[in-house]
Enzyme design. Structure first.
Site, mmCIF file in Angstrom:
data_model
loop_
_atom_site.group_PDB
_atom_site.id
_atom_site.type_symbol
_atom_site.label_atom_id
_atom_site.label_comp_id
_atom_site.label_asym_id
_atom_site.label_seq_id
_atom_site.Cartn_x
_atom_site.Cartn_y
_atom_site.Cartn_z
ATOM 1 N N ARG A 38 0.809 -1.339 -0.018
ATOM 2 C CA ARG A 38 -0.176 -0.013 0.111
ATOM 3 C C ARG A 38 0.851 1.174 0.119
ATOM 4 N NH1 ARG A 38 -4.477 0.484 4.307
ATOM 5 N NH2 ARG A 38 -5.072 2.299 2.966
ATOM 6 N N GLY A 43 6.690 0.804 5.622
ATOM 7 C CA GLY A 43 7.447 0.049 4.928
ATOM 8 C C GLY A 43 7.554 0.407 3.374
ATOM 9 N N CYS A 44 6.406 0.518 2.904
ATOM 10 C CA CYS A 44 6.076 0.818 1.520
ATOM 11 C C CYS A 44 6.649 2.203 0.929
ATOM 12 C CB CYS A 44 4.642 0.884 0.862
ATOM 13 S SG CYS A 44 4.101 -0.942 1.040
ATOM 14 N N THR A 45 6.685 3.234 2.155
ATOM 15 C CA THR A 45 7.267 4.641 1.880
ATOM 16 C C THR A 45 8.826 4.533 1.787
ATOM 17 O OG1 THR A 45 5.364 5.555 2.886
ATOM 18 C CG2 THR A 45 7.403 6.801 2.729
ATOM 19 N N ALA A 48 9.883 2.790 -1.640
ATOM 20 C CA ALA A 48 9.567 3.730 -2.612
ATOM 21 C C ALA A 48 10.774 4.785 -2.608
ATOM 22 C CB ALA A 48 8.316 4.178 -2.743
#
Length: 154
Positions: A38, A43-45, A48
């Site tokens: 998401r 974590g995804c931030t 990315a």
């Protein structure tokens, strides 16, 4: 997960601006295709942003970075704007690529079992074949591990 040496499944998905992007658009280049759960989660931030920081190095290696999640185009737009992400994010709410690349799997969180996108990365070669499979990647080291791998291949 898909196997090394198999043809990468084709897909066409919208980017943050609603433009359709196909895997075949990048024939002749290596593609780092990473799947993440998401936008705007910790974590995804981190993952990315790490790809964003290394983006110029990927370009120097004739490599395209593409992130895919179930998030909407609008969510991707906000994510890109907030963190100044220079690479392509694709929206896959119907799970076309997500299921095609076998990253829609059972996940366990705090004892609860549910289906969701597992964090995984594929490297696809210039001819559209899967060259490397990285299941269960760590958000903080994924980009640097891929860069190290690509440099070793030169």
């Amino acid at each position: 997960m898909l196997n090394i040496g198999t043809k990468a499944p084709a897909f066409t998905l919208p980017d943050k601006d609603g433009n359709l992007v196909s895997l075949s658009d990048f024939a002749g280049k290596k593609v780092v295709l990473y799947f993440y759960p998401r936008d705007n989660t910790p974590g995804c931030t981190r993952q990315a942003c790490a790809f964003g920081e290394a983006y110029e190095q990927f370009k120097e290696l004739n490599t395209v970075v593409i992130g895919v999640s179930k998030d909407s185009e609008a969510s991707h737009q906000k994510f890109v704007d907030k963190y100044n992400l220079p690479f392509v994010l694709l929206s896959d709410p119907e799970r076309v690529a997500i299921e095609g690349y076998d990253v829609w799997q059972e996940k366990k969180s705090y004892g609860k079992v549910s289906m969701g996108v597992v964090r995984a990365t594929y490297v696809i070669d210039e001819q559209g074949m899967i060259e490397k499979v990285m299941p269960k990647v760590k958000p903080d080291t994924n980009a640097s591990e891929i860069l190290e791998y690509l440099k070793e291949q030169k």
